[in-house]
Design a protein around this motif. Structure first.
Motif, PDB file in Angstrom:
ATOM      1  N   ASN A  30       0.806  -1.223   0.000  1.00  0.00           N
ATOM      2  CA  ASN A  30       0.000   0.000   0.000  1.00  0.00           C
ATOM      3  C   ASN A  30       0.840   1.274   0.000  1.00  0.00           C
ATOM      4  N   ASN A  31       2.139   1.130  -0.182  1.00  0.00           N
ATOM      5  CA  ASN A  31       3.045   2.278  -0.160  1.00  0.00           C
ATOM      6  C   ASN A  31       3.690   2.509  -1.513  1.00  0.00           C
ATOM      7  N   GLY A  32       3.949   3.782  -1.801  1.00  0.00           N
ATOM      8  CA  GLY A  32       4.767   4.096  -2.943  1.00  0.00           C
ATOM      9  C   GLY A  32       6.217   3.718  -2.655  1.00  0.00           C
ATOM     10  N   MET A  33       6.968   3.468  -3.712  1.00  0.00           N
ATOM     11  CA  MET A  33       8.372   3.108  -3.565  1.00  0.00           C
ATOM     12  C   MET A  33       9.176   3.802  -4.651  1.00  0.00           C
ATOM     13  N   ALA A  34      10.469   3.910  -4.421  1.00  0.00           N
ATOM     14  CA  ALA A  34      11.295   4.646  -5.382  1.00  0.00           C
ATOM     15  C   ALA A  34      12.744   4.208  -5.308  1.00  0.00           C
ATOM     16  N   ALA A  48      13.533   7.073 -10.091  1.00  0.00           N
ATOM     17  CA  ALA A  48      12.238   6.592 -10.568  1.00  0.00           C
ATOM     18  C   ALA A  48      11.382   6.218  -9.373  1.00  0.00           C
ATOM     19  N   ASP A  49      10.060   6.280  -9.579  1.00  0.00           N
ATOM     20  CA  ASP A  49       9.168   5.852  -8.511  1.00  0.00           C
ATOM     21  C   ASP A  49       7.986   5.082  -9.047  1.00  0.00           C
ATOM     22  N   ILE A  50       7.307   4.412  -8.134  1.00  0.00           N
ATOM     23  CA  ILE A  50       6.141   3.612  -8.509  1.00  0.00           C
ATOM     24  C   ILE A  50       5.137   3.691  -7.369  1.00  0.00           C
ATOM     25  N   THR A  51       3.896   4.028  -7.714  1.00  0.00           N
ATOM     26  CA  THR A  51       2.868   4.132  -6.684  1.00  0.00           C
ATOM     27  C   THR A  51       2.371   2.762  -6.273  1.00  0.00           C
ATOM     28  N   TRP A  52       1.505   2.745  -5.297  1.00  0.00           N
ATOM     29  CA  TRP A  52       0.992   1.461  -4.813  1.00  0.00           C
ATOM     30  C   TRP A  52       0.185   0.738  -5.878  1.00  0.00           C
ATOM     31  N   ARG A  53      -0.351   1.493  -6.831  1.00  0.00           N
ATOM     32  CA  ARG A  53      -1.124   0.882  -7.908  1.00  0.00           C
ATOM     33  C   ARG A  53      -0.280   0.575  -9.138  1.00  0.00           C
ATOM     34  N   ALA A  95      13.699   3.016  -1.557  1.00  0.00           N
ATOM     35  CA  ALA A  95      13.024   3.700  -0.464  1.00  0.00           C
ATOM     36  C   ALA A  95      11.528   3.411  -0.505  1.00  0.00           C
ATOM     37  N   VAL A  96      10.925   3.443   0.663  1.00  0.00           N
ATOM     38  CA  VAL A  96       9.485   3.236   0.793  1.00  0.00           C
ATOM     39  C   VAL A  96       8.857   4.528   1.305  1.00  0.00           C
ATOM     40  N   ARG A 110      10.122   7.040   4.123  1.00  0.00           N
ATOM     41  CA  ARG A 110      10.348   6.693   5.528  1.00  0.00           C
ATOM     42  C   ARG A 110      11.447   5.663   5.713  1.00  0.00           C
ATOM     43  N   TYR A 111      11.479   4.674   4.838  1.00  0.00           N
ATOM     44  CA  TYR A 111      12.443   3.582   4.977  1.00  0.00           C
ATOM     45  C   TYR A 111      13.402   3.589   3.799  1.00  0.00           C
ATOM     46  N   TRP A 112      14.661   3.311   4.097  1.00  0.00           N
ATOM     47  CA  TRP A 112      15.699   3.337   3.079  1.00  0.00           C
ATOM     48  C   TRP A 112      16.537   2.065   3.136  1.00  0.00           C
ATOM     49  N   GLY A 113      16.917   1.595   1.967  1.00  0.00           N
ATOM     50  CA  GLY A 113      17.859   0.490   1.904  1.00  0.00           C
ATOM     51  C   GLY A 113      19.267   0.996   2.131  1.00  0.00           C
TER      52      GLY A 113
END
Length: 122
Positions: A30-34, A48-53, A95-96, A110-113
């Motif tokens: 349910n989170n976007g990621m990038a 680049a990023d990608i939404t939850w959908r 990242a999340v 919020r979260y990072w690799g």
């Protein structure tokens, strides 16, 4: 929560690499990621990023060359990088986001690799 990025390495200009980022201890469907990257001596920049959908967005210099995707069942984010250039050399971070969308600013995440190093040689 841990994000484990992998897939970096040394590649010649024009080559390809595929990065992966797997999240543990919770799901992020349910989170976007990038993906972001940081070259030596430079600030962290959006890739680049990608939404939850599954909606995607790319930095201009990565369009046509990079593809971001996600597999929610595997809790994994991907970045396929083709036609790599020497200027793509950087540490790449996954990242999340705080929410379902995927902004281009690092502060929204919020979260990072831990980062994976990509080196493109000429």
């Amino acid at each position: 929560v841990q994000l484990q990025a992998s897939g970096g390495g040394l590649v010649q200009a024009g080559g390809s690499l595929s990065l992966s980022c797997t999240a543990s201890r919770r799901t992020f469907s349910n989170n976007g990621m990038a993906w972001f990257r940081q070259a030596p001596g430079k600030e962290r920049e959006f890739v680049a990023d990608i939404t939850w959908r599954g909606g995607t967005y790319y930095a201009d210099s990565m369009k046509e060359r990079f593809t971001i995707s996600r597999d929610n069942a595997k809790n994994t984010l991907y970045l396929q990088m083709n036609s790599l250039k020497t200027e793509d050399t950087a540490v790449y971070y996954c990242a999340v986001a705080l929410g379902p969308m995927a902004p281009v600013v690092p502060s929204a995440y919020r979260y990072w690799g831990q980062g994976t190093l990509v080196t493109v040689s000429s």
